[in-house]
Design a protein around this motif. Structure first.
Motif, PDB file in Angstrom:
ATOM      1  N   SER A 107     -16.838 -29.814 -47.128  1.00 48.84           N
ATOM      2  CA  SER A 107     -15.433 -29.424 -47.323  1.00 48.84           C
ATOM      3  C   SER A 107     -14.496 -30.593 -47.033  1.00 48.84           C
ATOM      4  O   SER A 107     -13.461 -30.746 -47.689  1.00 48.84           O
ATOM      5  CB  SER A 107     -15.078 -28.228 -46.433  1.00 48.84           C
ATOM      6  OG  SER A 107     -15.778 -27.076 -46.855  1.00 48.84           O
TER       7      SER A 107
ATOM      8  N   GLN B 222     -12.911 -22.523 -49.449  1.00 48.09           N
ATOM      9  CA  GLN B 222     -14.094 -21.826 -48.938  1.00 48.09           C
ATOM     10  C   GLN B 222     -13.772 -20.357 -48.655  1.00 48.09           C
ATOM     11  O   GLN B 222     -14.601 -19.489 -48.856  1.00 48.09           O
ATOM     12  CB  GLN B 222     -14.560 -22.553 -47.676  1.00 48.09           C
ATOM     13  CG  GLN B 222     -15.931 -22.184 -47.217  1.00 48.09           C
ATOM     14  CD  GLN B 222     -16.466 -23.207 -46.208  1.00 48.09           C
ATOM     15  OE1 GLN B 222     -16.017 -24.348 -46.174  1.00 48.09           O
ATOM     16  NE2 GLN B 222     -17.415 -22.801 -45.409  1.00 48.09           N
TER      17      GLN B 222
ATOM     18  N   ASP C  20     -15.537 -24.578 -53.715  1.00 49.08           N
ATOM     19  CA  ASP C  20     -16.111 -24.632 -52.365  1.00 49.08           C
ATOM     20  C   ASP C  20     -16.705 -23.265 -52.010  1.00 49.08           C
ATOM     21  O   ASP C  20     -15.984 -22.330 -51.680  1.00 49.08           O
ATOM     22  CB  ASP C  20     -15.026 -25.040 -51.353  1.00 49.08           C
ATOM     23  CG  ASP C  20     -15.627 -25.533 -50.037  1.00 49.08           C
ATOM     24  OD1 ASP C  20     -16.856 -25.402 -49.856  1.00 49.08           O
ATOM     25  OD2 ASP C  20     -14.869 -26.053 -49.201  1.00 49.08           O
ATOM     26  N   GLU C  21     -18.002 -23.172 -52.101  1.00 52.30           N
ATOM     27  CA  GLU C  21     -18.767 -21.960 -51.800  1.00 52.30           C
ATOM     28  C   GLU C  21     -18.247 -20.722 -52.536  1.00 52.30           C
ATOM     29  O   GLU C  21     -17.917 -19.704 -51.916  1.00 52.30           O
ATOM     30  CB  GLU C  21     -18.805 -21.722 -50.288  1.00 52.30           C
ATOM     31  CG  GLU C  21     -19.451 -22.889 -49.539  1.00 52.30           C
ATOM     32  CD  GLU C  21     -19.860 -22.554 -48.123  1.00 52.30           C
ATOM     33  OE1 GLU C  21     -20.165 -21.382 -47.867  1.00 52.30           O
ATOM     34  OE2 GLU C  21     -19.877 -23.471 -47.292  1.00 52.30           O
TER      35      GLU C  21
HETATM   36 MG   LIG Z   1     -17.332 -26.193 -45.840  1.00 52.68          MG
END
Ligand SMILES: [Mg+2]
Ligand SMILES: Nc1ncnc2c1ncn2[C@@H]1O[C@H](COP(=O)(O)OP(=O)(O)OP(=O)(O)O)[C@@H](O)[C@H]1O
Length: 262
Positions: free
Chosen positions: A66, A108, A184-185
């Motif tokens: 991240s 995220q 991000d994820e």
């Molecule tokens: Mg992360």
């Protein structure tokens, strides 16, 4: 939380600096280091994303994924090293400038205006890019259709399921029609049916809209299935890069990550 992506690709500005980049290279992360006080979250990391590529960025919790996203998308300036996007040095540019150049990211954790409708959430992302009301409406509807959100356009975003909210987050980012979409994820908390549907959407984004994707994700099965190449990092440092089949066999990767989590 308000998503900070509502910007647009603008290609009319002169580049700040043009390096000798291979034409196939879209993003070049060159010897990136990012420190937080005494902690070095990312150390001397280098990798490239090629045009038309879905590139995975994986590593254990705290590996610096991240933080790398935050440096690439302008949330944190690098402590050292540089980020070059479409031949232009974008290191340290603020997020809106990075967005203007066609690089957007999701977060995220879900970030949307939960007390606004899905339609308005996506609409906001189009404002600085599209002047015509009809064209903005068309962009919102096209984006919603792609993310399977058409039936929920009039619903408050906060009333949607977790999986649908993930799609809203991606819709807000993709409504700007970026050249590079950083996720991000995005699969966290999705069930298997939703994962399959989302991977299909990622392929459409790449194939139909010519958007490259940088994917941070812990779902190894999905990463191995969808990524053209994978960069692995551990404790802030580069560990390996290669095609999924190579990464699966890499002893350092197995020991640092896959062996513990897969
Ligand atoms: Mg992360
Ligand atoms: N703003 C910050 N201030 C201080 N330390 C930070 C900050 N952001 C990240 N870190 C630290 O940097 C390291 C890398 O964090 P980062 O969030 O980049 O990891 P990650 O690979 O994304 O992990 P995860 O898979 O859990 O999301 C961690 O030790 C984290 O605590």
């Amino acid at each position: 939380m308000v998503k900070r992506v509502a910007c647009q690709p603008v290609t009319t500005r002169p580049p700040r600096e043009t390096g000798n980049m291979n034409n196939d290279v879209l993003l070049k992360v060159d010897h990136l280091t990012r420190r937080f006080g005494g902690l070095t979250a990312v150390s001397d990391l280098s990798f490239e994303i090629r045009k038309g590529e879905i590139l995975g960025l994986i590593g254990p919790n705290g590996a610096g994924k991240s933080t790398t996203f935050n440096c690439v998308s302008g949330f944190y300036p690098p402590s050292e090293g540089s980020i070059t996007f479409r031949g232009e040095n974008i290191s340290g540019l603020p997020t809106h400038e990075v967005c203007h150049r066609g690089l957007v990211r999701t977060f995220q954790h879900d970030s949307m205006l939960s007390q606004m409708t899905v339609y308005d959430n996506i609409l906001i992302a189009t404002f600085s890019q599209i002047r015509s009301k009809a064209a903005r409406d068309a962009r919102v509807r096209e984006t919603a259709a792609l993310l399977n959100l058409t039936d929920f356009l009039d619903e408050y975003a906060g009333n949607l399921s977790h999986g649908q909210q993930r799609m809203v987050s991606i819709a807000i980012a993709f409504a700007t029609r970026p050249t590079l979409l950083c996720l991000d994820e995005p699969l966290t908390g999705l069930n298997q049916t939703e994962v399959v549907a989302t991977l299909k959407i990622f392929r459409r984004i790449r194939d139909e809209f010519d958007t490259s994707i940088l994917l941070v994700e812990h779902n190894m099965k999905a990463v191995m299935e969808i990524c053209d190449r994978i960069v692995v990092m551990d404790h802030g440092v580069f560990l390996a890069v290669g095609a999924p089949a190579e990464i699966k066999q890499n002893p350092a990767v197995i020991s640092a990550y896959l062996g513990k989590r897969a």
